[in-house]
Scaffold this motif. Structure first.
Motif, PDB file in Angstrom:
ATOM      1  N   SER A   1      81.190  84.122  -7.240  1.00 57.01           N
ATOM      2  CA  SER A   1      80.149  84.928  -6.625  1.00 57.01           C
ATOM      3  C   SER A   1      79.684  84.263  -5.341  1.00 57.01           C
ATOM      4  CB  SER A   1      78.955  85.048  -7.572  1.00 57.01           C
ATOM      5  OG  SER A   1      78.315  83.778  -7.696  1.00 57.01           O
ATOM      6  N   VAL A   2      78.839  84.967  -4.595  1.00 57.05           N
ATOM      7  CA  VAL A   2      78.114  84.340  -3.494  1.00 57.05           C
ATOM      8  C   VAL A   2      76.733  84.983  -3.419  1.00 57.05           C
ATOM      9  CG1 VAL A   2      79.089  85.924  -1.760  1.00 57.05           C
ATOM     10  CG2 VAL A   2      78.101  83.736  -1.040  1.00 57.05           C
ATOM     11  N   THR A   3      75.700  84.137  -3.378  1.00 54.34           N
ATOM     12  CA  THR A   3      74.312  84.591  -3.282  1.00 54.34           C
ATOM     13  C   THR A   3      73.631  83.843  -2.149  1.00 54.34           C
ATOM     14  OG1 THR A   3      74.214  84.986  -5.678  1.00 54.34           O
ATOM     15  CG2 THR A   3      72.120  84.858  -4.486  1.00 54.34           C
ATOM     16  N   ASP A   4      73.108  84.574  -1.184  1.00 52.27           N
ATOM     17  CA  ASP A   4      72.367  83.950  -0.083  1.00 52.27           C
ATOM     18  C   ASP A   4      70.954  83.599  -0.535  1.00 52.27           C
ATOM     19  OD1 ASP A   4      74.532  84.313   1.586  1.00 52.27           O
ATOM     20  OD2 ASP A   4      73.785  86.197   2.407  1.00 52.27           O
ATOM     21  N   TRP A   5      70.397  82.547   0.066  1.00 52.17           N
ATOM     22  CA  TRP A   5      69.015  82.179  -0.211  1.00 52.17           C
ATOM     23  C   TRP A   5      68.313  81.757   1.073  1.00 52.17           C
ATOM     24  CZ3 TRP A   5      68.301  77.256   1.424  1.00 52.17           C
ATOM     25  CH2 TRP A   5      69.351  76.352   1.324  1.00 52.17           C
ATOM     26  N   ARG A   6      66.998  81.858   1.054  1.00 50.51           N
ATOM     27  CA  ARG A   6      66.148  81.422   2.163  1.00 50.51           C
ATOM     28  C   ARG A   6      64.927  80.718   1.587  1.00 50.51           C
ATOM     29  NH1 ARG A   6      64.401  83.196   7.594  1.00 50.51           N
ATOM     30  NH2 ARG A   6      66.295  84.431   7.643  1.00 50.51           N
ATOM     31  N   ILE A   7      64.669  79.521   2.079  1.00 48.71           N
ATOM     32  CA  ILE A   7      63.483  78.768   1.673  1.00 48.71           C
ATOM     33  C   ILE A   7      62.543  78.668   2.864  1.00 48.71           C
ATOM     34  CG2 ILE A   7      62.580  76.549   0.886  1.00 48.71           C
ATOM     35  CD1 ILE A   7      65.349  76.066  -0.401  1.00 48.71           C
ATOM     36  N   THR A   8      61.274  78.988   2.634  1.00 47.18           N
ATOM     37  CA  THR A   8      60.239  78.838   3.649  1.00 47.18           C
ATOM     38  C   THR A   8      59.183  77.884   3.102  1.00 47.18           C
ATOM     39  OG1 THR A   8      60.612  81.102   4.420  1.00 47.18           O
ATOM     40  CG2 THR A   8      58.580  80.021   5.128  1.00 47.18           C
ATOM     41  N   ALA A   9      59.033  76.739   3.771  1.00 51.14           N
ATOM     42  CA  ALA A   9      58.047  75.742   3.366  1.00 51.14           C
ATOM     43  C   ALA A   9      56.902  75.708   4.375  1.00 51.14           C
ATOM     44  CB  ALA A   9      58.694  74.365   3.272  1.00 51.14           C
ATOM     45  N   SER A  10      55.721  75.426   3.895  1.00 48.50           N
ATOM     46  CA  SER A  10      54.555  75.338   4.785  1.00 48.50           C
ATOM     47  C   SER A  10      53.744  74.101   4.437  1.00 48.50           C
ATOM     48  CB  SER A  10      53.679  76.584   4.669  1.00 48.50           C
ATOM     49  OG  SER A  10      53.225  76.739   3.334  1.00 48.50           O
ATOM     50  N   GLY A  11      53.011  73.603   5.430  1.00 47.07           N
ATOM     51  CA  GLY A  11      52.171  72.433   5.215  1.00 47.07           C
ATOM     52  C   GLY A  11      50.942  72.488   6.109  1.00 47.07           C
ATOM     53  N   LYS A  12      50.030  71.545   5.913  1.00 45.29           N
ATOM     54  CA  LYS A  12      48.825  71.459   6.747  1.00 45.29           C
ATOM     55  C   LYS A  12      49.177  70.713   8.027  1.00 45.29           C
ATOM     56  CE  LYS A  12      45.801  71.286   2.695  1.00 45.29           C
ATOM     57  NZ  LYS A  12      44.795  70.480   1.959  1.00 45.29           N
ATOM     58  N   THR A  13      48.899  71.339   9.146  1.00 37.95           N
ATOM     59  CA  THR A  13      49.219  70.696  10.413  1.00 37.95           C
ATOM     60  C   THR A  13      48.045  69.862  10.912  1.00 37.95           C
ATOM     61  OG1 THR A  13      50.113  71.075  12.635  1.00 37.95           O
ATOM     62  CG2 THR A  13      48.449  72.633  11.832  1.00 37.95           C
ATOM     63  N   GLY A  14      48.366  68.835  11.646  1.00 33.92           N
ATOM     64  CA  GLY A  14      47.357  67.944  12.185  1.00 33.92           C
ATOM     65  C   GLY A  14      48.025  66.786  12.903  1.00 33.92           C
ATOM     66  N   HIS A  15      47.264  65.762  13.228  1.00 32.29           N
ATOM     67  CA  HIS A  15      47.816  64.611  13.931  1.00 32.29           C
ATOM     68  C   HIS A  15      48.770  63.848  13.018  1.00 32.29           C
ATOM     69  CE1 HIS A  15      48.092  60.947  16.304  1.00 32.29           C
ATOM     70  NE2 HIS A  15      47.519  61.615  17.316  1.00 32.29           N
ATOM     71  N   SER A  16      49.885  63.406  13.602  1.00 31.30           N
ATOM     72  CA  SER A  16      50.907  62.757  12.791  1.00 31.30           C
ATOM     73  C   SER A  16      50.428  61.476  12.125  1.00 31.30           C
ATOM     74  CB  SER A  16      52.130  62.445  13.648  1.00 31.30           C
ATOM     75  OG  SER A  16      51.812  61.538  14.689  1.00 31.30           O
ATOM     76  N   SER A  17      49.382  60.857  12.656  1.00 34.95           N
ATOM     77  CA  SER A  17      48.878  59.622  12.048  1.00 34.95           C
ATOM     78  C   SER A  17      48.278  59.868  10.662  1.00 34.95           C
ATOM     79  CB  SER A  17      47.822  58.974  12.951  1.00 34.95           C
ATOM     80  OG  SER A  17      46.686  59.831  13.073  1.00 34.95           O
ATOM     81  N   LEU A  18      48.035  61.154  10.336  1.00 30.24           N
ATOM     82  CA  LEU A  18      47.409  61.495   9.053  1.00 30.24           C
ATOM     83  C   LEU A  18      48.411  62.015   8.027  1.00 30.24           C
ATOM     84  CD1 LEU A  18      44.215  63.221  10.494  1.00 30.24           C
ATOM     85  CD2 LEU A  18      44.435  60.886   9.609  1.00 30.24           C
ATOM     86  N   ILE A  19      49.708  61.944   8.337  1.00 33.47           N
ATOM     87  CA  ILE A  19      50.731  62.405   7.402  1.00 33.47           C
ATOM     88  C   ILE A  19      50.653  61.603   6.098  1.00 33.47           C
ATOM     89  CG2 ILE A  19      52.502  60.831   8.294  1.00 33.47           C
ATOM     90  CD1 ILE A  19      53.246  64.412   7.227  1.00 33.47           C
ATOM     91  N   PHE A  20      50.883  62.247   4.992  1.00 39.70           N
ATOM     92  CA  PHE A  20      50.899  61.679   3.647  1.00 39.70           C
ATOM     93  C   PHE A  20      49.511  61.294   3.119  1.00 39.70           C
ATOM     94  CE2 PHE A  20      55.167  60.150   5.314  1.00 39.70           C
ATOM     95  CZ  PHE A  20      55.849  61.254   4.830  1.00 39.70           C
TER      96      PHE A  20
END
Length: 436
Positions: free
Chosen positions: A218-237
């Motif tokens: 078979s073949v099945t297409d997929w699409r993943i859409t991820a979202s996150g909180k944006t801000g200054h990179s120094s605050l990642i994690f």
């Protein structure tokens, strides 16, 4: 599933050993006719290839359909054209030959379209000895030529007259119209009417040997859409901003690689984009923007996965959904699945058809064909009927470089494939696997 497997097995057991029988008188005519008309077959292939029929060239696909009509009507087929404007495709050609009442109903499957649209620089048939380049020379115009060559040989031998044959040549195999419930309705209906389905996409050679295709994944297409909180990179994690969309998507894809693998499964991420803004359109074109010091707000990936059964498809899909749902801190994600092509599982009926074809091979003096590993070929139209009818694929020509400029067909494969098909259909129509 019908009882063809049992019937074929009994016929094989009760017949005199095939190797001792050789070809019948009619089958010898088939053998000679295919050889005698070889150049005629090559000329037909050249005409078909020189008419562009990229899936989205609706006029070109229709013209190839008319060319096939001109070949099939003189052989006693009643032709109908099923327009597919509702799914933005050209249509399908359906040809029906009525033979002996109550005889086995045999479905032949091929397709009119190619992946090469009018914009492609690869447009012409060029022959060099026993090889020829051209768009769709193998996939699937070579397969349609095999069908015509086999039917002409059957007509010359007198075995076509009693055969009940339906041919479905789809106009959008390379890029099926959506919804599939519309674009594949006629093919599915033909499968439900049939006792046997033979698919004329390309022959696969593995290790120098012709292979029999009793399964396609078979073949099945997929699409993943991820979202996150944006801000200054120094605050990642941090607890306030979390991991960001790109890291969430990376987590998902890494988990796929670790947790999904199992026999007969492949999965692939084909296109990926992420940043402050990101998108992937329906054609697979990606756009993204952002900065190194901004936490990504969006990430998108598209891909497909391939399985060997409905059960495996459902299991893998559930695993993917669970992985996507286990979000990293401060993120969200969703996965969407396309309609997909079903699997053609390796059933006992399909194996029995390959056994019957190997009886033909022995009588033609050709090597026996082993079952092809389904990992070595893609999805195809035959899978839409395989749930309802015993099926065999790979009866078209052998070619190399399919779907790319330089696609090259081995013209000699027209001969052996047409002989195999004509004799197999003759024997199946007569309700036997070998000459008695």
């Amino acid at each position: 599933m019908r009882t063809l497997a049992t019937a074929l097995a009994l016929l094989t057991l009760t017949a005199v050993p095939v190797a001792a029988q050789g070809l019948s008188k009619a089958e010898k005519v088939i053998d000679r006719t295919v050889d005698a008309e070889f150049e005629r077959s090559v000329a037909l292939l050249a005409r078909l290839v020189d008419q562009n029929s990229g899936t989205l060239n609706l006029d070109g696909v229709t013209r190839v359909g008319e060319m096939m009509r001109a070949e099939l009507e003189p052989l006693g087929f009643t032709i109908s054209w099923k327009p597919m404007g509702a799914v933005q495709r050209a249509g399908h050609l359906i040809a029906v030959h009525k033979g002996k009442p109550g005889g086995k109903r045999i479905l032949l499957i091929g397709h009119l379209d190619t992946v090469f649209e009018l914009s492609s620089p690869f447009q012409k048939f060029v022959r060099t000895g026993d090889k020829a380049e051209g768009p769709g020379a193998g996939d699937d115009k070579g397969g349609m030529v095999v069908i015509v060559s086999a039917l002409r040989a059957m007509q010359a031998a007198g075995t076509l007259k009693g055969a009940n044959i339906e041919i479905v040549l789809t106009g959008d195999e390379e890029d099926a119209g959506s919804p599939l419930s519309v674009s594949r309705a006629d093919l599915i209906a033909a499968g439900k009417r049939a006792d046997v389905a033979l698919d004329f996409e390309g022959l696969v050679i593995d290790g120098g040997k012709d292979m029999g295709s009793i399964a396609r994944r078979s073949v099945t297409d997929w699409r993943i859409t991820a979202s996150g909180k944006t801000g200054h990179s120094s605050l990642i994690f941090t607890s306030q901003f979390g991991d960001g969309a790109i890291n969430e998507l990376a987590r998902i894809l890494a988990a796929f690689r670790k947790e999904l693998p199992e026999p007969n499964l492949t999965f692939n991420a084909g296109v990926i984009a992420g940043g402050a803004r990101a998108e992937i359109d329906e054609s697979g074109n990606a756009k993204a923007g952002g900065k190194t010091n901004i936490i990504a707000a969006t990430a998108v990936a598209t891909g497909d996965f391939r399985t060997l059964s409905v059960e495996q498809t459902e299991r893998v899909r559930a695993k993917m959904e669970a992985i996507v749902a286990a979000h990293a801190p401060g993120t969200d994600a969703r996965i969407e699945f396309g309609e997909g092509y079903p699997a053609m599982a390796p059933t006992e009926g399909n194996k029995a058809l390959l056994t019957a074809l190997n009886g033909v091979n022995r009588d033609l003096g050709l090597e026996e064909m082993a079952p092809l590993d389904p990992l070595k070929r893609g999805a195809g139209d035959v899978s839409f009927v395989a749930h309802d009818v015993d099926s065999l694929a790979g009866l078209g020509t052998y070619s190399a470089g399919d779907h790319a400029p330089g696609e090259t067909v081995d013209l000699a494969s027209i001969r052996r494939q047409a002989k195999r098909a004509a004799i197999l259909v003759t024997r199946l129509s007569a309700g036997r696997t070998a000459r008695k």
